[in-house]
Motif scaffolding. Structure first.
Motif: not given
Ligand SMILES: Nc1ncnc2c1ncn2[C@@H]1O[C@H](COP(=O)(O)OP(=O)(O)OP(=O)(O)O)[C@@H](O)[C@H]1O
Ligand SMILES: [Mg+2]
Lengths: 320, 256
Positions: B245-256
């Motif tokens: 959930h936090l990664a979707r909020a902070r956009a850390t799932l992909s490299l860009t």
């Protein structure tokens, strides 16, 4: 089917090496649109316009900063699991595959994740391989795949579980012309089979040929929406005149722009030559007046044509 | 069951991928030799109680822990780099289930490292491979490995949010070796460290293995391994959910 209501997304990054300051990038600023069942909807826009960001919010990989979106009636934040089950998505580019596995193993793995198992699995994998034109190469490892082959494999993966809604982010990027035509046919077949498709592309002819409706997005906002024909008609009434010249300076271009009926002039430089793309309202024949103001400039060729989607696009996103 | 099928295929394709990596095969051939050598000299110079097998088991377990620690975090990093992390998140099953087989495969290769350490110890240094409870040993081995793998799953979940979580996992290698009694007995550690040891699967894992090999109570440590496994599974389900959930909020799932 797909419903975006005032979607916004801000990225927080930092700037500066030593003194780090937070920097907010407003990638998407209040985007709303609706895609009906069975429709092929195109999202066009320049690099960095926010297309990928919008798609990632719709496929539950990014949380919107504000606003709402529903896919198949399910909220993409509250009900992400249900959305994930029923959609397929494809990103353009080289990444996003298990490099050290064969194409077949890649598909087998994702088939299992999407609940395509048992007896159906083999038949379905063979079917999608055939559909994207990879049949016969499926035992090779993805490492050795060319860009176009990867792209096809991406699409095969995205439609493996026969989703009702498919998101395609630049699906034909890096695919050769004949291959791209094949993929466009595949996309058209998806729509013919009743799927709803949201597509982004930088190829205007592709959007023109495929899309039922298009939204043009620039700097995170929708600047135009409609069928390809509507967009062309709304933005460029009448005709487009292209004049190939040698050595037209800024003053000359301004004189063309000032002509009565001219709505936009775009200049493309090619070697020494320049191409003036003149858009005008009404049915007035503009060739003669333009040639008159171009007095003294060497004119190579003059042609007049129907407006294309590209003309409309350029007018909407504002030339340079 | 769908979940079992996902674990099975995930496990199989993971071993397949590991098998195609020359670097991985090289390190997993050399590592046990190094651990066996370390164990032998530790034993010789220490002159403490216990047998050569006791030391070799400790060294083998050090290998399992290192493999699990670096493998599970590295797995998420590598998935992000490869662009497959977003696909794992975007797939319908919960993330913990998607990545469970990856950490299990990792721990499984750790088990190989332990076995290889014992075999090398036998061949090169003549470590006697005599087990008091051979059947219990064969039970304790997978129980330890699964427990470590599931703890690796909890660690892996932090990498979903933090792109540079290696800083944390690098810190965890030696302290866990020591707190689990792999290098020397935990009896010499201050009393306040006891509870830390108790929540570490390698602590109970090595206890189970040593007791099975050299005599002692095995069922107690086995029960603890089972308990910790269940706890890890529950915790990782929560942490994966939270960090996703936090990664979707902070956009850390992909490299860009
Ligand atoms: N993870 C991120 N962190 C910070 N900024 C980002 C991130 N991802 C995208 N952006 C920024 O958000 C804006 C929109 O990017 P996005 O990828 O959505 O554009 P796009 O329309 O898909 O462009 P393209 O046609 O190049 O694919 C850009 O300014 C980009 O730099
Ligand atoms: Mg993009």
């Amino acid at each position: 089917m797909i419903e975006a209501i005032e979607l916004r997304r801000t990225y927080r990054t930092t700037t500066g090496v030593i003194r780090r300051r937070p920097l907010d990038v407003e990638a998407v600023r209040g985007v709303s649109f609706c895609v009906e069942r069975g429709e092929l909807f195109g999202l066009l826009g320049p690099n960095g316009a926010g297309k990928t960001t919008t798609i990632k919010m719709l496929i539950t990989l990014l949380l919107p900063t504000s606003g709402q979106a529903r896919v198949l009636g399910c909220d993409v934040v509250e009900n992400a699991r249900e959305v994930r089950k029923r959609i397929g998505y494809v990103f353009g580019g080289d990444r996003g595959l298990y490099e050290r596995l064969s194409a077949y193993d890649n598909l087998r793995y994702f088939a299992e994740l999407y609940g395509v198992s048992g007896q159906k699995q083999r038949a379905r994998i063979d079917e999608v391989l055939e559909l994207v034109g990879l049949a016969g190469r499926e035992k090779e490892r993805v490492e050795g795949y060319s860009r176009g082959m990867r792209q096809r494999l991406h699409i095969a993966r995205g439609i493996l579980h026969d989703p009702e809604v498919v998101f395609l982010d630049e699906p034909t990027i890096g695919v050769d012309p004949v291959g791209a035509r094949g993929l466009r046919q595949t996309i058209a077949d998806l729509v013919a089979a009743g799927k709803t498709v949201l597509l982004t592309t930088h190829y205007m002819f592709e959007a023109d040929a495929l899309c039922d409706r298009i939204a043009v997005i620039a700097k995170g906002e929708i600047v135009g929406e409609g069928t390809p024909a509507e967009l062309k008609a709304r933005v460029v009434e009448g005709r487009v005149t292209e004049i190939e010249v040698f050595g037209a300076d800024q003053v000359t271009v301004e004189r063309v722009r000032a002509l009565e009926g001219v709505t936009a002039v775009a200049v493309e430089n090619r070697d020494q030559k320049q191409i003036l793309v003149v858009q005008a309202t009404g049915e007035r024949e503009l060739t003669a007046p333009i040639l008159a103001v171009l007095n003294g400039v060497e004119v190579v060729r003059v042609s007049s044509r129907e407006p294309t989607l590209e003309d409309a696009y350029v007018a909407l996103v504002g030339g340079e | 069951m769908n979940a079992l099928r996902i674990v099975r295929i995930g496990f199989v394709i993971n071993l397949r991928m590991l098998g195609t990596s020359g670097f991985f095969l090289l390190t997993s051939t050399i590592q046990p030799v190094i651990f066996a050598t370390v164990a032998f000299y530790m034993f010789k110079s220490g002159g403490r109680s216990g047998t050569l097998l006791y030391a070799a088991l400790g060294a083998g377990m050090m290998g399992v822990w290192s493999t699990t620690l670096f493998g599970s975090g590295g797995m998420i990093q590598w998935q992000r780099w490869q662009g497959t992390l977003e696909l794992g998140v975007g797939a319908p099953p919960p993330m913990a289930l998607v990545y469970l087989p990856f950490t299990l495969a990792n721990a499984f290769t750790g088990m190989y490292a332990l076995a290889a350490t014992l075999v090398w110890g036998r061949i090169v240094f003549g470590v006697p491979l005599h087990f008091v409870h051979p059947w219990l040993f064969l039970l304790a081995l997978p129980a330890s490995v699964v427990a470590l793998g599931l703890m690796g799953l909890v660690l892996a979940s932090t990498f979903v949010l933090y792109r540079y979580a290696n800083a944390l996992s690098n810190l965890l290698e030696y302290p866990v070796w020591i707190a689990s009694g792999l290098v020397f007995s935990t009896q010499v550690l201050p009393a306040w460290t006891r509870p830390i040891s108790w929540v570490l699967p390698p602590y109970w894992g090595i206890l189970a293995l040593r007791h099975a090999a050299l005599g002692g109570e095995v069922w107690g440590p086995l029960a603890m391994l089972t308990l910790l496994s269940i706890a890890s599974l529950a915790i990782s389900t929560l942490t994966f959910g939270l960090f996703e959930h936090l990664a979707r909020a902070r956009a850390t799932l992909s490299l860009t």
